[in-house]
Write an enzyme that holds these catalytic residues in place. Structure first.
Site, short mmCIF file in Angstrom:
data_model
loop_
_atom_site.label_atom_id
_atom_site.label_comp_id
_atom_site.label_asym_id
_atom_site.label_seq_id
_atom_site.Cartn_x
_atom_site.Cartn_y
_atom_site.Cartn_z
N GLY A 102 50.16 49.31 46.00
CA GLY A 102 50.26 49.37 47.45
C GLY A 102 50.69 50.70 48.01
O GLY A 102 50.97 50.81 49.21
N GLU A 103 50.75 51.76 47.17
CA GLU A 103 51.22 53.05 47.66
C GLU A 103 50.16 54.15 47.54
O GLU A 103 50.48 55.33 47.67
CB GLU A 103 52.48 53.48 46.89
CG GLU A 103 53.66 52.56 47.10
CD GLU A 103 54.92 53.08 46.45
OE1 GLU A 103 55.87 53.38 47.19
OE2 GLU A 103 54.95 53.20 45.21
N PRO A 138 47.38 54.30 37.04
CA PRO A 138 46.42 53.40 36.40
C PRO A 138 45.94 52.31 37.36
O PRO A 138 46.73 51.81 38.17
CB PRO A 138 47.21 52.80 35.23
CG PRO A 138 48.28 53.81 34.95
CD PRO A 138 48.65 54.38 36.28
N ARG A 139 44.67 51.96 37.25
CA ARG A 139 44.12 50.94 38.14
C ARG A 139 44.86 49.62 37.99
O ARG A 139 45.09 48.90 38.97
CB ARG A 139 42.62 50.74 37.82
CG ARG A 139 41.92 49.70 38.66
CD ARG A 139 41.78 50.15 40.09
NE ARG A 139 40.96 49.23 40.88
CZ ARG A 139 40.63 49.43 42.15
NH1 ARG A 139 41.06 50.52 42.77
NH2 ARG A 139 39.88 48.57 42.80
N LEU A 176 36.66 57.40 49.27
CA LEU A 176 36.85 57.69 50.70
C LEU A 176 38.32 57.68 51.10
O LEU A 176 38.68 58.26 52.12
CB LEU A 176 36.09 56.68 51.54
CG LEU A 176 34.56 56.76 51.46
CD1 LEU A 176 33.93 55.67 52.31
CD2 LEU A 176 34.05 58.13 51.91
N GLU A 177 39.18 57.04 50.31
CA GLU A 177 40.61 57.04 50.64
C GLU A 177 41.18 58.45 50.57
O GLU A 177 42.03 58.83 51.38
CB GLU A 177 41.36 56.10 49.71
CG GLU A 177 41.05 54.64 49.97
CD GLU A 177 41.75 53.69 49.02
OE1 GLU A 177 41.97 52.53 49.40
OE2 GLU A 177 42.07 54.11 47.88
N GLU A 189 38.19 45.30 47.15
CA GLU A 189 37.66 44.48 48.24
C GLU A 189 38.72 44.25 49.32
O GLU A 189 38.40 44.22 50.51
CB GLU A 189 37.17 43.14 47.70
CG GLU A 189 35.96 43.24 46.79
CD GLU A 189 36.30 43.63 45.35
OE1 GLU A 189 35.37 43.78 44.55
OE2 GLU A 189 37.51 43.77 45.04
N ASN A 202 36.89 53.70 45.08
CA ASN A 202 36.68 54.21 46.44
C ASN A 202 37.22 55.63 46.60
O ASN A 202 38.43 55.84 46.66
CB ASN A 202 37.35 53.27 47.44
CG ASN A 202 37.07 53.68 48.87
OD1 ASN A 202 36.20 54.50 49.14
ND2 ASN A 202 37.81 53.10 49.79
#
EC number: 2.4.99.12
Length: 429
Positions: A318-319, A273-274, A345-346, A64, A343
């Site tokens: 963040g990378e 990993p998420r 789309l990244e 989000e 996502n």
């Protein structure tokens, strides 16, 4: 109803808060933000908000927060004199938010107790509250309404999995939804679903998906060379980045990687990993399989480049866009197991061919559009994944054309940010 809601929250907190703290302690992790979650902000934290109008944006977690980035940038330009506050529920989302220069303050989202929400609204005194995707907090919405603070849901979606649960409680949910000023939904289906849940037709607007408005500068050759140097990856070795992976997926991915290496292919796998706290267990699994790996957090200490067959295990946040930029092929996790996907789309944004599994119900429309555009491939299982990787590794031209088609999809579906901004302007009168 609200007394009952507070009582249920209190009983849940008696069990969940100790569990939350204990779970962090057993993993060697200090849980942050408990005071903020109780609405206890010190004066230094909120100093930046004083004397300025505040827009409060809430994004529960990583997905989000990333989705909200185009809107946050647009709000910064449209309201230069306002303070922008963003709250998160999760620590990983909070870490992503803190790196966004457009934000003035990042805090943890307060527990939705009546006494906590009243305290927070008094301290923050927002002129507008923006809730990203489908976060419905009855007390926040109720007390904001009492104070004439507009509350707008943006980028709203109702997944196949959550819709039956919402419908089960629609008699209680409907009155809460009707207190929103506006409900900006991603698709017509999302709009139909939230109407069925009790929203009013005049509240609901289809604004599109903010994820299509993500922007990133495509790296040139020099910048790409620098990225590879930063991550200790040879310029001549293809890179497969598997992002946002979950338990049960990493084994499939690394077994597939090993098969490719055993074929004599030169390749480096970057495994992300998420949830970074899972890296320890993933590292143990890699060691048990005898697969050489290095953690991202110590890669700067490495003097030699990663060799083909090694794995870079990313234990930082963040990378993702940097990693996708240096990739030749992208796989997006949460999709080989019944998680609902993440996502994709990244990867398209960086003109990369995107692979994903069949479990994409949280991104149903996006995955359909990517497949129709030819910007990615769905793989049902380990065999499909191996075949897709072999095909793309053997045909660089196909990788390039697939990446371009995915990038074109973003351009054709852009515009949700401006439509959402108009919705926010209207809510403020």
């Amino acid at each position: 109803m609200y007394l009952l809601y507070d009582a249920i929250l209190f009983l849940a907190a008696l069990f969940l808060v100790p569990y939350y703290l204990l779970r962090g302690a057993t993993r060697g992790k200090v849980r942050r933000g408990l005071g903020q979650r109780l609405g206890l902000f010190d004066s230094a934290q909120t100093q930046v908000l004083r004397g300025r109008k505040v827009i409060w944006i809430h994004a529960v977690s990583v997905g989000e927060t990333r989705a909200a980035i185009p809107l946050i940038k647009a709000l910064r330009k449209a309201y230069p004199d306002y303070s922008l506050l963003l709250t998160n529920v999760t620590e990983t989302g909070h870490d992503i938010a803190r790196k966004l220069p457009e934000l003035d303050l990042c805090l943890f989202f307060p527990f939705d107790f009546s006494f906590v929400i009243r305290r927070v609204l008094t301290k923050i005194d927002p002129r507008l509250i923006v809730i990203v995707e489908t976060e419905i907090w009855p007390n926040l919405i109720r007390f904001a309404r009492q104070r004439n603070i507009p509350v707008v849901l943006v980028n709203g979606r109702i997944s196949d999995r959550s819709f039956p649960r919402y419908m089960f409680g629609r008699r209680l949910l409907g009155p809460v939804l009707r207190q929103f000023n506006s409900l900006g939904m991603q698709t017509e289906l999302d709009a139909e679903r939230i109407l069925a849940m009790g929203a009013l037709p005049e509240q609901v607007v289809v604004t599109g998906n903010l994820k299509f408005d993500l922007h990133a500068s495509l790296p040139g050759k020099d910048e790409l060379d620098q990225l590879r140097e930063d991550f200790c990856i040879d310029k001549q070795i293809p890179v497969w980045v598997a992002g946002s992976t979950h338990a049960g997926e990493e084994q499939i991915l690394v077994d597939t990687y090993k098969r490719l290496i055993d074929q004599g292919r030169r390749l480096v796998l970057v495994l992300v990993p998420r949830h970074p706290e899972r890296c320890k267990s993933v590292a143990e699994m890699l060691q048990a399989k005898g697969l050489p790996m290095v953690m991202r957090s110590v890669i700067d200490q490495r003097s030699e480049l990663l060799r083909s067959g090694e794995i870079l295990l990313v234990d930082t946040v963040g990378e993702m866009l940097k990693l996708y930029a240096l990739a030749d092929i992208v796989f997006v996790g949460g999709s080989l197991r019944n998680v609902g996907g993440h996502n994709i789309l990244e990867g398209c944004l960086l003109k990369k061919p995107v692979l994903f599994g069949p479990h994409m119900h949280n991104f149903k429309e996006i995955s359909r559009l990517v497949l129709e555009a030819g910007g990615g491939m769905m793989v049902d299982d380990a065999g499909d994944l191996l075949n897709a990787l072999e095909r793309l590794l053997d045909h660089p031209q196909e990788r390039g054309s697939m990446g371009k088609r995915g990038y074109g999809l973003l351009s054709r579906n852009a515009g949700a940010t401006e439509r959402t901004l108009e919705l926010l302007r209207a809510a403020q009168g």
